[in-house]
Design a protein around this motif. Structure first.
Motif, short mmCIF file in Angstrom:
data_model
loop_
_atom_site.label_atom_id
_atom_site.label_comp_id
_atom_site.label_asym_id
_atom_site.label_seq_id
_atom_site.Cartn_x
_atom_site.Cartn_y
_atom_site.Cartn_z
N ARG A 2 38.25 68.92 13.44
CA ARG A 2 39.30 68.81 14.69
C ARG A 2 38.36 68.98 15.81
O ARG A 2 38.10 70.34 15.99
CB ARG A 2 40.76 69.46 14.63
N THR A 5 42.69 69.65 20.16
CA THR A 5 43.81 69.33 19.85
C THR A 5 45.07 69.35 21.02
O THR A 5 44.68 70.35 21.85
CB THR A 5 44.58 70.14 18.73
N TYR A 21 51.43 66.51 16.46
CA TYR A 21 50.17 66.97 17.16
C TYR A 21 49.36 65.65 17.52
O TYR A 21 49.55 64.84 16.78
CB TYR A 21 49.55 67.89 16.42
N ASP A 23 45.09 65.01 17.83
CA ASP A 23 43.76 65.57 17.69
C ASP A 23 42.82 64.60 18.57
O ASP A 23 42.96 63.38 18.58
CB ASP A 23 43.35 65.71 16.64
N VAL A 26 38.20 62.93 16.60
CA VAL A 26 37.86 63.39 15.38
C VAL A 26 36.67 62.81 14.76
O VAL A 26 36.67 61.49 14.84
CB VAL A 26 39.30 63.03 14.62
N ASP A 33 40.75 59.49 18.41
CA ASP A 33 42.00 60.30 18.60
C ASP A 33 43.09 60.02 17.55
O ASP A 33 42.86 58.77 17.01
CB ASP A 33 42.66 60.20 20.02
N GLU A 72 47.38 74.69 15.72
CA GLU A 72 46.92 73.24 15.71
C GLU A 72 47.54 72.46 14.59
O GLU A 72 47.05 71.59 14.04
CB GLU A 72 45.56 73.41 15.47
#
Length: 96
Positions: A2, A5, A21, A23, A26, A33, A72
């Motif tokens: 990650r 975040t 969530y 991130d 990545v 994303d 996270e």
């Protein structure tokens, strides 16, 4: 891995709980994303709240979830917790 975040977000509406969530960047997705959302119906939302309380997590719903699964949001911890407490959920995800 990650890269960044948005942190976890939690909503509660009509007895349902939504946890998610996003991130950013990545590496497993070539720098794309990624967003993950978990949706719990009324019955399973109640189970989640009871289980979190039973495990010693207190405060607002978001605070309990962040304390239990990290700022996270650790998916593996959530999956194991739900499995252990017989909590069902739906999930969705997307990547850009």
């Amino acid at each position: 891995m990650r890269e960044g975040t948005s942190g976890v977000w939690v909503t509660r509406k009509g007895g349902k709980i939504t946890i998610g969530y996003e991130d950013y960047g990545v590496s497993e997705f070539g720098g794309a994303d990624f967003e993950k959302t978990y949706i719990l119906d009324k019955e399973n939302s109640k189970k989640l709240v009871r289980a979190l309380r039973k495990c010693g997590f207190f405060g607002s719903l978001k605070r309990k979830i962040v304390k239990a699964f990290g700022p996270e949001f650790d998916d593996l911890e959530f999956w194991d917790f739900c499995d252990e407490h017989e909590i069902d959920y739906e999930e969705s995800s997307w990547r850009s």
